[in-house]
Design a protein around this motif. Sequence first.
Motif, PDB file in Angstrom:
ATOM      1  N   GLU A   1     -27.547 -17.105 -25.112  1.00 16.88           N
ATOM      2  CA  GLU A   1     -26.432 -17.528 -25.958  1.00 16.88           C
ATOM      3  C   GLU A   1     -25.539 -16.343 -26.324  1.00 16.88           C
ATOM      4  O   GLU A   1     -24.305 -16.455 -26.318  1.00 16.88           O
ATOM      5  CB  GLU A   1     -26.970 -18.199 -27.225  1.00 16.88           C
ATOM      6  N   LEU A   2     -26.158 -15.201 -26.641  1.00 20.33           N
ATOM      7  CA  LEU A   2     -25.368 -14.008 -26.949  1.00 20.33           C
ATOM      8  C   LEU A   2     -24.582 -13.550 -25.722  1.00 20.33           C
ATOM      9  O   LEU A   2     -23.414 -13.156 -25.821  1.00 20.33           O
ATOM     10  CB  LEU A   2     -26.285 -12.886 -27.431  1.00 20.33           C
TER      11      LEU A   2
ATOM     12  N   LYS B   1     -21.555 -15.767 -25.272  1.00 20.24           N
ATOM     13  CA  LYS B   1     -20.519 -15.502 -26.262  1.00 20.24           C
ATOM     14  C   LYS B   1     -19.744 -14.232 -25.904  1.00 20.24           C
ATOM     15  O   LYS B   1     -18.517 -14.175 -26.019  1.00 20.24           O
ATOM     16  CB  LYS B   1     -21.145 -15.359 -27.657  1.00 20.24           C
ATOM     17  N   ILE B   2     -20.451 -13.207 -25.465  1.00 25.61           N
ATOM     18  CA  ILE B   2     -19.782 -11.957 -25.103  1.00 25.61           C
ATOM     19  C   ILE B   2     -18.889 -12.168 -23.878  1.00 25.61           C
ATOM     20  O   ILE B   2     -17.742 -11.702 -23.831  1.00 25.61           O
ATOM     21  CB  ILE B   2     -20.834 -10.852 -24.843  1.00 25.61           C
TER      22      ILE B   2
ATOM     23  N   TYR C   1     -29.836 -16.695 -32.453  1.00 23.59           N
ATOM     24  CA  TYR C   1     -29.214 -16.728 -31.144  1.00 23.59           C
ATOM     25  C   TYR C   1     -30.186 -16.191 -30.091  1.00 23.59           C
ATOM     26  O   TYR C   1     -30.825 -15.152 -30.295  1.00 23.59           O
ATOM     27  CB  TYR C   1     -27.935 -15.889 -31.120  1.00 23.59           C
TER      28      TYR C   1
ATOM     29  N   GLN D   1     -16.855  -8.590 -31.750  1.00 20.96           N
ATOM     30  CA  GLN D   1     -16.569  -9.929 -32.249  1.00 20.96           C
ATOM     31  C   GLN D   1     -17.819 -10.787 -32.270  1.00 20.96           C
ATOM     32  O   GLN D   1     -18.043 -11.560 -33.213  1.00 20.96           O
ATOM     33  CB  GLN D   1     -15.491 -10.580 -31.379  1.00 20.96           C
ATOM     34  N   THR D   2     -18.652 -10.666 -31.255  1.00 23.87           N
ATOM     35  CA  THR D   2     -19.880 -11.470 -31.199  1.00 23.87           C
ATOM     36  C   THR D   2     -20.853 -11.067 -32.286  1.00 23.87           C
ATOM     37  O   THR D   2     -21.443 -11.913 -32.964  1.00 23.87           O
ATOM     38  CB  THR D   2     -20.537 -11.324 -29.821  1.00 23.87           C
TER      39      THR D   2
ATOM     40  N   ASP E   1     -17.512 -14.924 -22.868  1.00 22.63           N
ATOM     41  CA  ASP E   1     -16.355 -15.760 -23.215  1.00 22.63           C
ATOM     42  C   ASP E   1     -15.252 -14.932 -23.860  1.00 22.63           C
ATOM     43  O   ASP E   1     -14.061 -15.246 -23.721  1.00 22.63           O
ATOM     44  CB  ASP E   1     -16.779 -16.893 -24.155  1.00 22.63           C
ATOM     45  N   GLN E   2     -15.636 -13.874 -24.579  1.00 24.60           N
ATOM     46  CA  GLN E   2     -14.659 -13.024 -25.259  1.00 24.60           C
ATOM     47  C   GLN E   2     -14.042 -11.992 -24.315  1.00 24.60           C
ATOM     48  O   GLN E   2     -13.052 -11.341 -24.673  1.00 24.60           O
ATOM     49  CB  GLN E   2     -15.331 -12.289 -26.436  1.00 24.60           C
TER      50      GLN E   2
ATOM     51  N   GLU F   1     -19.728 -12.337 -35.627  1.00 29.24           N
ATOM     52  CA  GLU F   1     -20.008 -13.771 -35.757  1.00 29.24           C
ATOM     53  C   GLU F   1     -21.481 -14.017 -36.047  1.00 29.24           C
ATOM     54  O   GLU F   1     -21.836 -14.880 -36.855  1.00 29.24           O
ATOM     55  CB  GLU F   1     -19.597 -14.484 -34.476  1.00 29.24           C
ATOM     56  N   VAL F   2     -22.343 -13.224 -35.414  1.00 31.82           N
ATOM     57  CA  VAL F   2     -23.785 -13.375 -35.659  1.00 31.82           C
ATOM     58  C   VAL F   2     -24.123 -12.994 -37.091  1.00 31.82           C
ATOM     59  O   VAL F   2     -24.917 -13.665 -37.765  1.00 31.82           O
ATOM     60  CB  VAL F   2     -24.582 -12.514 -34.656  1.00 31.82           C
TER      61      VAL F   2
ATOM     62  N   GLU G   1     -21.866 -12.987 -16.386  1.00 31.56           N
ATOM     63  CA  GLU G   1     -23.203 -13.460 -16.741  1.00 31.56           C
ATOM     64  C   GLU G   1     -24.288 -12.812 -15.891  1.00 31.56           C
ATOM     65  O   GLU G   1     -25.437 -12.708 -16.331  1.00 31.56           O
ATOM     66  CB  GLU G   1     -23.266 -14.985 -16.625  1.00 31.56           C
TER      67      GLU G   1
END
Length: 355
Positions: A74-75, A78-79, A70, A57-58, A81-82, A61-62, A90
């Motif tokens: 930031e990447l 995003k990963i 990114y 998904q990330t 969060d999914q 989106e990229v 993190e």
Amino acid sequence: MIGFLKNALRRFRDDDEGSAVIPFALWTPLMVGMALSAIEMGALTVRQTALERALDQTVREVKLGTGASYSHEELKLKICDQAPVLGNCEEMLHLEMIGLDMRDWEPPSSQADCVDTAMDVTPQRSFVHGKQHETMLLRACYRYKQVSPPSYLGFILEKDTKTVNQKANYAIGDMVSRETEVLEDEYFDNTFKLLGVLTRNPVLPDELTGLFPADLRITVVSYKEANDKFDVEWSVARGDYPALETQDLNNYTERLPNIANGAELILVETWEDYNPVFRVGLAPLEIRTYSFTHPRYAPQVLYAGAMGENNGWGNGDQDAPGSSLCTNNAENATDCTNEDGSNNVEPNGKSKSKG
């Protein structure tokens, strides 16, 4: 004395008291280990699936976010969060992104950033921003602390062969569809090497059998409305399978979508030999994956090996390379099925009409 010992040994041999305890004591460690291994497998599978889905998904989106750049952090955010199931994501997630040039191949390192949670945290190895239309390899590694103690059996999921092969197939098709320059043989040699990297397969023939453990075939086909059929514009194969020819497309017709007259499709086929770990009721087999996509940034994807043949790109010039004036969209085409040239397809996909 000797008789007493014989009688004692005989009684011990015939005594069946406590017989149920002995098998229980022998089998309990094994059963507990199997139970813990099942829990371990489930926990690993859930986290691996969540990481793959979040990464897909990330990356999507990229790719769709044109013009956006990114950073590594930031990447990672995003990963994470999914994939909320990845605890302490993190800190435990490691990303590596490197550029791959299919025309000047340099193989990426096969060593993963994280292998065991007992190891020290590996620093970020490389994270290079790619250029427009450049092929980028993004690898994610999540450091997972296993449920069972090290003394018990812990599973390491090497790969889900079918899923990995399908993802590699899609990645190669997407990469080829974005090409705007003529592709050389070296490009396909390196694409075959990329398939080996993505599926963790060798790309050299087996020393004993002489067969390749993995195979790749990339074919561009076009649709001709006049005779309602697909034609092979060019086909390149690496491994044991031969290049595809137009007469072979009879087996593909039902799997190809409806497209406009003169439009083209890129077919990517991959094969992988699969040998099950436990050969109990499952013999070795060959896993085949198949995908198709349209050229994205140009009407056609050209192959240098077909430039002197019927390559379908004449730009309306009768002197352009190609064995057919009709295919080359020449104004004075004489060998087409339509005598007035009204069905000749221009590179923009529009048909000619009478003036």
